[in-house]
Design an enzyme around this catalytic site. Sequence first.
Site, short mmCIF file in Angstrom:
data_model
loop_
_atom_site.label_atom_id
_atom_site.label_comp_id
_atom_site.label_asym_id
_atom_site.label_seq_id
_atom_site.Cartn_x
_atom_site.Cartn_y
_atom_site.Cartn_z
N ALA A 70 -4.14 28.24 -17.06
CA ALA A 70 -4.23 28.38 -18.51
C ALA A 70 -3.05 27.68 -19.18
O ALA A 70 -3.19 27.08 -20.25
CB ALA A 70 -4.26 29.86 -18.90
N GLN A 178 -6.62 36.70 -20.96
CA GLN A 178 -6.61 38.14 -20.67
C GLN A 178 -7.92 38.83 -21.03
O GLN A 178 -8.03 40.05 -20.90
CB GLN A 178 -5.45 38.82 -21.41
N SER A 198 -8.07 31.56 -16.68
CA SER A 198 -7.35 31.36 -15.44
C SER A 198 -7.87 32.33 -14.40
O SER A 198 -7.92 33.54 -14.62
CB SER A 198 -5.85 31.59 -15.68
N CYS A 322 5.79 35.35 -17.08
CA CYS A 322 6.34 34.01 -17.32
C CYS A 322 7.76 34.03 -17.87
O CYS A 322 8.45 33.02 -17.83
CB CYS A 322 5.43 33.24 -18.27
#
Length: 390
Positions: A70, A178, A198, A322
């Site tokens: 993503a 999500q 993703s 992240c």
Amino acid sequence: MIYLDNNATSRLDERVLDRMLPYLREDYANASSLQHKMGRHANQAIEEARNTIAKVLQTQPKEIFFTSSATESINMVLRGVFERYQSKGKHIITCQTEHKATLTTCEYLEKKGAKVTYLPVNKSGAIDLDELKNRITAQTILVSLMSVNNETGVIHPIKEIAEICQAKDVLFFCDSTQSIGKQAFDLTTYPIDICCLSAHKFHGPKGIGALFVRRKTKPIQIAPLITGGNQEQALRGGTYNVPSIVGMGTAILHTKEVDYTAIRQLRDYFEDRIQHEIEETIVNAQEAHRICNTSNITFRHVRANEIMTKISDIAVSSGSACVSGSRDSSHVLKAMGLTDEDAFCSLRFSLSKYSTAQEIDQTVEALKTAVSTIRQHSPIWQMYKKGLLG
């Protein structure tokens, strides 16, 4: 380990692994080598996965493009649209609580001349749709908003946002990373122009993602981020990751089996126990429209990193994976009005189809012990209890 960090990544479904293995062992040919049977077989597997993803999302196979993640997709869209649409304008609209992949890329584009509007959110993490309408100008080329916030689970009203963008003739890019596997999501319901997903967020392999680009009478223009061969209609060059693409197609097919209601009930049970059994806990955005699996909880005057040290057999996070190494508090929680102190005292718990009531009970007991132990030895907590702190 009890694993409650599914918004960071999810456990690989065994059926996905079984489907991938032949393309790692026997059918290992390059999918672009169409001159021989093995290459054609690999190419066929890719197209079968593409067809499956398109069917689940209720769109056309030609609108699905494979990427590595993503994050790559976000970079491709933001940079690629900015490059191709500068004749119209340089204005992009996003939100203060977006994923860092979006915010960091927007900051980069600002250095290249882009004008970026960062919409604020209220204490529940929601944007004001009227403000979105008012911020769109004749120079606006893209609105980039996620469907579900990765830290709080707050759901944006994607259908309404898409309709606003349609009426204003502005492209709408939705980071739907999500959403898939956590709620019903199809592109007939949401008139999105571009969206990304993703595989590792819905029990597929890491390192593979997909980008949806709607086919329109006036084609959407995106400059490629990675050039090379003519893979993916020349939008994304590079050798195909056949095993992972096959895995992604299998994983998204099994999202139709997920019992969202059962996951939500387990999440609500967890939150209810935490709030009743541990004092001074706050479920952030509890009253907001949230995805079924996510809880972001503040344990007041107890730092999240201290709690995680005490519950080392339970996998949770203090924010997005992240930015887990960052010394800064969550930009999402701060945008919602939390103080730095409360943001540093917040943990994210994200469940999956594999989560059990027994795991939740064990987690609550571990948290009770950890928080109690930390507070007993905390001068700050003692000052708070004496009314010397707010």
